[in-house]
Design a protein around this motif. Structure first.
Motif, PDB file in Angstrom:
ATOM      1  N   ALA A   1      47.011  35.547  34.440  1.00  0.00           N
ATOM      2  CA  ALA A   1      47.830  33.967  34.510  1.00  0.00           C
ATOM      3  C   ALA A   1      48.930  34.083  35.418  1.00  0.00           C
ATOM      4  O   ALA A   1      48.818  32.739  36.425  1.00  0.00           O
ATOM      5  CB  ALA A   1      48.163  33.513  33.240  1.00  0.00           C
ATOM      6  N   LEU A   2      49.734  34.947  35.760  1.00  0.00           N
ATOM      7  CA  LEU A   2      50.617  34.839  36.356  1.00  0.00           C
ATOM      8  C   LEU A   2      49.123  34.951  37.987  1.00  0.00           C
ATOM      9  O   LEU A   2      50.379  33.971  38.998  1.00  0.00           O
ATOM     10  CB  LEU A   2      51.628  35.934  36.234  1.00  0.00           C
ATOM     11  N   ALA A   3      49.103  36.587  38.095  1.00  0.00           N
ATOM     12  CA  ALA A   3      48.516  35.935  39.300  1.00  0.00           C
ATOM     13  C   ALA A   3      47.574  35.175  39.946  1.00  0.00           C
ATOM     14  O   ALA A   3      47.619  35.784  41.140  1.00  0.00           O
ATOM     15  CB  ALA A   3      47.637  37.988  39.267  1.00  0.00           C
ATOM     16  N   LEU A   4      46.946  34.343  39.601  1.00  0.00           N
ATOM     17  CA  LEU A   4      46.558  33.250  40.104  1.00  0.00           C
ATOM     18  C   LEU A   4      47.382  32.183  40.794  1.00  0.00           C
ATOM     19  O   LEU A   4      47.165  32.280  41.216  1.00  0.00           O
ATOM     20  CB  LEU A   4      45.636  32.191  38.930  1.00  0.00           C
ATOM     21  N   PHE A   5      48.420  32.112  40.374  1.00  0.00           N
ATOM     22  CA  PHE A   5      49.880  31.571  41.045  1.00  0.00           C
ATOM     23  C   PHE A   5      50.315  31.898  42.209  1.00  0.00           C
ATOM     24  O   PHE A   5      51.227  31.863  42.791  1.00  0.00           O
ATOM     25  CB  PHE A   5      49.733  30.453  40.493  1.00  0.00           C
ATOM     26  N   MET A   6      50.344  33.927  42.309  1.00  0.00           N
ATOM     27  CA  MET A   6      50.967  34.381  42.584  1.00  0.00           C
ATOM     28  C   MET A   6      49.938  35.395  43.237  1.00  0.00           C
ATOM     29  O   MET A   6      50.584  36.440  44.013  1.00  0.00           O
ATOM     30  CB  MET A   6      52.331  35.692  42.140  1.00  0.00           C
ATOM     31  N   LYS A   7      49.424  34.784  43.660  1.00  0.00           N
ATOM     32  CA  LYS A   7      48.185  35.733  44.538  1.00  0.00           C
ATOM     33  C   LYS A   7      49.255  36.479  46.429  1.00  0.00           C
ATOM     34  O   LYS A   7      48.407  37.410  46.399  1.00  0.00           O
ATOM     35  CB  LYS A   7      46.909  35.115  45.064  1.00  0.00           C
ATOM     36  N   SER A   8      49.114  35.204  47.089  1.00  0.00           N
ATOM     37  CA  SER A   8      49.548  36.086  48.103  1.00  0.00           C
ATOM     38  C   SER A   8      50.648  36.549  48.330  1.00  0.00           C
ATOM     39  O   SER A   8      50.681  37.151  48.902  1.00  0.00           O
ATOM     40  CB  SER A   8      49.863  34.552  48.384  1.00  0.00           C
ATOM     41  N   ASP A   9      52.023  36.381  47.137  1.00  0.00           N
ATOM     42  CA  ASP A   9      52.292  37.766  47.425  1.00  0.00           C
ATOM     43  C   ASP A   9      51.957  39.334  47.739  1.00  0.00           C
ATOM     44  O   ASP A   9      52.164  40.112  47.588  1.00  0.00           O
ATOM     45  CB  ASP A   9      53.333  37.274  45.774  1.00  0.00           C
ATOM     46  N   TYR A  10      50.787  39.211  46.321  1.00  0.00           N
ATOM     47  CA  TYR A  10      50.340  40.704  46.463  1.00  0.00           C
ATOM     48  C   TYR A  10      49.193  40.949  47.000  1.00  0.00           C
ATOM     49  O   TYR A  10      49.468  41.863  47.403  1.00  0.00           O
ATOM     50  CB  TYR A  10      49.415  40.892  45.068  1.00  0.00           C
ATOM     51  N   SER A  11      48.762  39.968  47.649  1.00  0.00           N
ATOM     52  CA  SER A  11      47.833  40.000  48.947  1.00  0.00           C
ATOM     53  C   SER A  11      48.186  40.617  49.865  1.00  0.00           C
ATOM     54  O   SER A  11      48.469  41.984  51.295  1.00  0.00           O
ATOM     55  CB  SER A  11      47.178  38.389  49.948  1.00  0.00           C
ATOM     56  N   GLU A  12      49.840  39.502  50.818  1.00  0.00           N
ATOM     57  CA  GLU A  12      51.018  40.512  51.359  1.00  0.00           C
ATOM     58  C   GLU A  12      51.422  41.553  51.255  1.00  0.00           C
ATOM     59  O   GLU A  12      51.824  42.526  52.115  1.00  0.00           O
ATOM     60  CB  GLU A  12      51.797  38.972  51.638  1.00  0.00           C
ATOM     61  N   ALA A  13      51.716  42.507  50.283  1.00  0.00           N
ATOM     62  CA  ALA A  13      52.104  43.392  50.220  1.00  0.00           C
ATOM     63  C   ALA A  13      50.834  44.503  50.140  1.00  0.00           C
ATOM     64  O   ALA A  13      51.146  45.867  49.735  1.00  0.00           O
ATOM     65  CB  ALA A  13      52.652  43.363  48.583  1.00  0.00           C
ATOM     66  N   GLY A  14      49.856  44.721  49.712  1.00  0.00           N
ATOM     67  CA  GLY A  14      48.512  44.587  49.576  1.00  0.00           C
ATOM     68  C   GLY A  14      48.390  45.707  48.097  1.00  0.00           C
ATOM     69  O   GLY A  14      47.998  47.060  48.037  1.00  0.00           O
ATOM     70  N   VAL A  15      48.367  45.172  47.378  1.00  0.00           N
ATOM     71  CA  VAL A  15      48.598  45.720  45.850  1.00  0.00           C
ATOM     72  C   VAL A  15      47.318  44.750  45.142  1.00  0.00           C
ATOM     73  O   VAL A  15      47.279  43.442  45.536  1.00  0.00           O
ATOM     74  CB  VAL A  15      49.750  45.024  44.875  1.00  0.00           C
ATOM     75  N   PRO A  16      46.632  45.879  45.238  1.00  0.00           N
ATOM     76  CA  PRO A  16      45.032  45.395  45.275  1.00  0.00           C
ATOM     77  C   PRO A  16      44.804  44.952  43.806  1.00  0.00           C
ATOM     78  O   PRO A  16      43.838  45.174  42.344  1.00  0.00           O
ATOM     79  CB  PRO A  16      44.504  46.833  44.684  1.00  0.00           C
ATOM     80  N   MET A  17      45.694  43.885  43.389  1.00  0.00           N
ATOM     81  CA  MET A  17      45.356  42.825  42.089  1.00  0.00           C
ATOM     82  C   MET A  17      43.951  42.576  42.123  1.00  0.00           C
ATOM     83  O   MET A  17      43.451  41.569  42.909  1.00  0.00           O
ATOM     84  CB  MET A  17      46.492  41.944  41.546  1.00  0.00           C
ATOM     85  N   LEU A  18      43.527  41.990  40.004  1.00  0.00           N
ATOM     86  CA  LEU A  18      41.628  41.438  40.569  1.00  0.00           C
ATOM     87  C   LEU A  18      42.392  39.885  41.037  1.00  0.00           C
ATOM     88  O   LEU A  18      41.232  39.640  42.293  1.00  0.00           O
ATOM     89  CB  LEU A  18      41.749  40.836  39.065  1.00  0.00           C
ATOM     90  N   THR A  19      43.225  39.513  41.578  1.00  0.00           N
ATOM     91  CA  THR A  19      43.096  37.890  42.485  1.00  0.00           C
ATOM     92  C   THR A  19      42.664  37.717  43.959  1.00  0.00           C
ATOM     93  O   THR A  19      42.253  37.516  44.633  1.00  0.00           O
ATOM     94  CB  THR A  19      44.152  37.184  41.789  1.00  0.00           C
ATOM     95  N   VAL A  20      43.034  39.353  44.134  1.00  0.00           N
ATOM     96  CA  VAL A  20      43.306  39.869  45.151  1.00  0.00           C
ATOM     97  C   VAL A  20      41.613  40.586  45.884  1.00  0.00           C
ATOM     98  O   VAL A  20      40.622  40.002  46.754  1.00  0.00           O
ATOM     99  CB  VAL A  20      44.525  40.231  46.206  1.00  0.00           C
ATOM    100  N   THR A  21      41.306  41.121  45.407  1.00  0.00           N
ATOM    101  CA  THR A  21      40.462  42.132  45.333  1.00  0.00           C
ATOM    102  C   THR A  21      39.073  41.328  44.916  1.00  0.00           C
ATOM    103  O   THR A  21      37.944  41.721  45.689  1.00  0.00           O
ATOM    104  CB  THR A  21      40.251  43.507  44.743  1.00  0.00           C
ATOM    105  N   HIS A  22      39.320  40.634  43.719  1.00  0.00           N
ATOM    106  CA  HIS A  22      38.115  40.334  43.251  1.00  0.00           C
ATOM    107  C   HIS A  22      37.214  38.463  43.563  1.00  0.00           C
ATOM    108  O   HIS A  22      36.928  38.066  42.939  1.00  0.00           O
ATOM    109  CB  HIS A  22      37.257  40.447  41.506  1.00  0.00           C
TER     110      HIS A  22
END
Length: 313
Positions: free
Chosen positions: A190-211
């Motif tokens: 739920a947090l990752a859904l509204f913090m997606k750009s953070d994980y994407s920019e950092a290269g962390v393969p959070m589910l929001t980024v990969t799927h």
């Protein structure tokens, strides 16, 4: 891995900077769930032993946080949510964080083993290892299932508290573990859904980024459905009771309602209202876990006062 030479301290670190290095907000959850695990156990614990056990569990949790920040300093500098942490902000050096984390890890494990028992010390040692090595160093940057598997680290504290009191593991402690374990994915996604750009920019393969968001919404709903029976099952164990059952029914219905609301939304709808639903479910998930463990503590208190009831058998 962290490059310790990238940033030098802008000023001498203060006491508050070292406290922040230990992730006090995460530590509060560790302390609370461990305390509940200790207090609901069927074996009475001397107050001094209980205090020492919780203190060293807290120190071990803080040590894990320091080592996590040491390893993740490179991506913490990129993510908006973490840029003000002690290492990326230049308040604490990487070597200091590593030394502090290792020292506190050794201290907490040894002292918990001496104060309580070997089983509790061993579980704390494994928890620190799992969080730092398995999750932080390996899973976090390798698989979108990082939160699912890595969530085990945050689920061990009630088992450690239980072991500190009883010297062992039981169905009750495993269910307390599973409650936190199954809660972790929908909470963080739920947090990752509204913090997606953070994980994407950092290269962390959070589910929001990969799927993507749609898959993440489906996963949130699925894990919330799987979480519900765990809370209900706890109510029917030796540590459960009416308070736990009532909390499990009400809280899981509310959590499921929130997960369903997220599932039905499109990305366009979420963006239009600045992810209001996702933020609301994330905040509720924090309340959920504290309330569930609080209900277990309430039932234990009722039994101690002679008012408690066992639902089954």
């Amino acid at each position: 891995m962290t490059d310790s030479a990238v940033i030098t301290n802008e000023r001498e670190a203060g006491f508050g900077d070292y406290v922040a290095l230990l992730k006090p907000r995460v530590m509060s959850l560790v302390v609370f769930t461990a305390l509940v695990g200790l207090l609901v156990a069927p074996v009475p614990v001397h107050p001094v032993v209980g205090f020492a056990a919780i203190l060293f569990i807290a120190i071990g949790g803080g040590a894990s946080g320091a080592l996590n920040m040491w390893w993740d300093a490179d991506i913490d500098r990129i993510m908006t949510r973490t840029q003000r942490r002690p290492i990326p902000s230049g308040k604490v050096g990487s070597e200091e964080a590593l030394a502090l984390g290792l020292a506190l890890s050794g201290l907490s494990v040894v002292m918990l083993g001496l104060a309580a028992n070997v089983m509790a010390g061993a579980l704390l040692a494994f928890t620190i290892f799992f969080y730092v090595v398995i999750y932080t160093m390996w899973l976090k940057r390798w698989t979108p299932q990082n939160i699912v598997i890595g969530g085990a680290a945050g689920a061990f504290p009630p088992m450690i508290g239980w072991a500190a009191a009883t010297g062992g593991i039981s169905v009750e402690s495993v269910l307390m573990f599973l409650l936190t374990f199954m809660w972790t994915p929908p909470h963080f996604w739920a947090l990752a859904l509204f913090m997606k750009s953070d994980y994407s920019e950092a290269g962390v393969p959070m589910l929001t980024v990969t799927h993507g968001h749609d898959a993440t919404r489906r996963h949130i709903l699925a894990y919330t459905v799987l979480l519900a029976p765990v809370g209900v099952a706890l109510a029917f164990t030796s540590i459960g009771g009416p308070a736990t059952l009532a909390a499990a029914v009400v809280l899981n219905l509310l959590f499921l309602k929130g997960a369903w609301a997220i599932f039905r939304r499109s990305t366009e709808q979420a963006v239009a209202d600045s992810y209001a639903t996702e933020k609301r479910v994330f905040k509720f998930s924090l309340l959920y876990l504290f309330a569930m463990f609080g209900a277990l503590l309430a039932d234990a208190t009722f039994r101690a006062l002679g008012w408690g009831l066992h639902i089954w058998p």
